[in-house]
Design a protein around this motif. Structure first.
Motif, short mmCIF file in Angstrom:
data_model
loop_
_atom_site.label_atom_id
_atom_site.label_comp_id
_atom_site.label_asym_id
_atom_site.label_seq_id
_atom_site.Cartn_x
_atom_site.Cartn_y
_atom_site.Cartn_z
N MET A 1 0.85 -1.18 0.00
CA MET A 1 0.00 0.00 0.00
C MET A 1 0.89 1.24 0.00
N ASN A 2 0.45 2.26 -0.79
CA ASN A 2 1.25 3.48 -0.87
C ASN A 2 0.35 4.71 -0.74
N LEU A 3 0.94 5.89 -0.88
CA LEU A 3 0.20 7.13 -0.71
C LEU A 3 -0.91 7.29 -1.75
N GLN A 4 -0.72 6.70 -2.95
CA GLN A 4 -1.72 6.83 -4.00
C GLN A 4 -3.04 6.21 -3.57
N VAL A 5 -3.00 5.05 -2.89
CA VAL A 5 -4.22 4.38 -2.43
C VAL A 5 -4.93 5.25 -1.41
N VAL A 6 -4.16 5.84 -0.46
CA VAL A 6 -4.76 6.71 0.56
C VAL A 6 -5.38 7.93 -0.10
N ALA A 7 -4.69 8.50 -1.10
CA ALA A 7 -5.19 9.69 -1.78
C ALA A 7 -6.51 9.41 -2.48
N GLU A 8 -6.63 8.25 -3.15
CA GLU A 8 -7.87 7.89 -3.83
C GLU A 8 -9.00 7.67 -2.82
N ALA A 38 -9.11 8.07 6.08
CA ALA A 38 -8.68 7.08 5.09
C ALA A 38 -7.52 6.24 5.61
N VAL A 39 -6.58 6.90 6.28
CA VAL A 39 -5.44 6.18 6.86
C VAL A 39 -5.92 5.15 7.88
N LYS A 40 -6.90 5.56 8.71
CA LYS A 40 -7.43 4.65 9.74
C LYS A 40 -8.20 3.50 9.11
N ALA A 41 -9.00 3.80 8.10
CA ALA A 41 -9.82 2.77 7.47
C ALA A 41 -8.95 1.74 6.74
N LEU A 42 -7.86 2.21 6.18
CA LEU A 42 -6.98 1.32 5.40
C LEU A 42 -5.89 0.67 6.26
N ASN A 43 -5.84 1.07 7.55
CA ASN A 43 -4.75 0.59 8.43
C ASN A 43 -3.39 0.87 7.80
N PHE A 44 -3.27 2.05 7.22
CA PHE A 44 -2.05 2.43 6.53
C PHE A 44 -0.99 2.89 7.53
N VAL A 45 0.20 2.33 7.42
CA VAL A 45 1.32 2.73 8.27
C VAL A 45 2.37 3.36 7.38
N PRO A 46 2.56 4.67 7.47
CA PRO A 46 3.55 5.33 6.60
C PRO A 46 4.97 4.90 6.96
N LYS A 47 5.81 4.83 5.96
CA LYS A 47 7.22 4.51 6.21
C LYS A 47 7.89 5.70 6.87
N PRO A 48 8.77 5.45 7.85
CA PRO A 48 9.47 6.55 8.50
C PRO A 48 10.39 7.25 7.51
#
Length: 330
Positions: A1-8, A38-48
């Motif tokens: 998963m990347n920033l593009q998915v979160v943006a969409e 969106a970050v919460k719904a996708l369980n997205f963890v950004p890379k440090p």
């Protein structure tokens, strides 16, 4: 998963997602809320974010950006404080010059080392311990700097001045009016300590004092070797007005036996000298020995300077030895 998915998912641009995740200003409140949902719904963890080294800091000639601190065997354990005092300025000094220090401890074979060493993708090696002949051949072409006395007198080394330690101790005893010197050591670790106690006794004799080496026999441990020789040679030790130990660890193991035999109970106590400056060994000793500090932090700093010089001068083939002179702390 990347920033593009979160943006969409949030209905915003990738740049907006990046600004929100990095807490940058200039994003409308509703967009911030949408990105966070969106970050919460996708369980997205950004890379440090990993800050890049400043290119101007790194020396010319740097290929891989990494210098390995290679610790062979477990000899450093007996002098852990000295090892850390060298390691800290090494790590800080390399990092300040855009080089990543990589510490490898306990590996005995190439297979046990990190892949970066197996592929020889390092700009230099600071070696604590000894390499077998096969590893020496394998690492040919990489600047290797020996940091322990196993290699005194050969190759490229950055070491404490072991002979200088002995000379400094003998000169101090002469100033204190001593006449009878005894050096107490163990057969264990003799490769490192030999030049220290031999130079102490030899220099003492040159200065007109009598000197004797009390060397422990083979035993299961340094403590057993030292205690056994003290009991066997206590009459010789009683005649001494100066006692020299080649390491703080040796002194710490010897003190209980010396106290049991009343060495420090006389009105005129012998002068006691110990090498290293390791507080964890010295703190409980009474009387506190005169400390011959090997200046481990300066050894670490000098190691960084030599690595940087070698990286900047890859065509230089000459080998050299750097000796850091000790400091006596009364």
């Amino acid at each position: 998963m990347n920033l593009q998915v979160v943006a969409e998912k949030a209905g915003v641009s990738v740049a907006t997602v990046s600004r929100v995740l990095n807490n940058r200003p200039g994003v409308a409140r509703d967009k911030v809320d949408r990105v966070r949902k969106a970050v919460k719904a996708l369980n997205f963890v950004p890379k440090p974010r990993i800050p890049r080294s400043v290119p101007s800091v790194a020396p010319q000639g740097l290929k891989y950006g990494t210098v390995a601190v290679l610790v062979m065997g477990d000899g450093h354990i007996g002098a852990a404080e000295l090892f850390v005092r060298q390691l800290e300025p090494i790590c800080k000094g390399l990092a300040a010059n855009g080089i990543s220090p990589m510490v490898c401890m306990g590996a005995e074979t190439l297979e046990e080392m990190p892949p970066i060493l197996q592929k020889k993708m390092v700009d230099g090696i600071l070696l604590f311990g000894e390499l077998d002949s096969g590893l020496r051949v394998f690492f040919e072409g990489i600047p290797v700097f020996w940091m322990t006395s196993h290699q005194e007198g050969s190759r490229t080394v950055i070491l404490p001045g072991n002979r200088e330690i002995g000379e400094l101790g003998a000169e101090y005893c002469k100033q204190k009016g001593c006449r009878h010197l005894v050096a107490i050591s163990s057969s264990i670790g003799s490769e490192v300590y030999q030049s220290r106690h031999q130079t102490f006794i030899g220099t003492g004799r040159e200065l007109g004092m009598e000197g004797c080496l009390v060397l422990g026999s083979d035993a299961d441990s340094l403590e057993e070797s030292v205690n056994r020789v003290i009991e066997d040679q206590i009459d010789v030790i009683r005649q001494a007005d100066a006692i020299f130990f080649p390491s703080d660890r040796t002194a710490a193991f010897a003190y209980p036996a010396l106290h049991r035999n009343g060495i420090f109970d006389t009105e005129k106590r012998p002068v006691v000298l110990s090498c290293g400056g390791e507080k964890n060994y010295l703190s409980g000793l009474d009387p506190r020995p005169v400390c011959i500090d090997m200046c481990a932090d300066l050894i670490g700093q000098q190691a960084v300077e030599q690595v940087l010089w070698r990286i900047r001068n890859p065509g230089e083939t000459r080998q050299f030895s750097v000796v850091i002179h000790p400091q006596l702390i009364d």
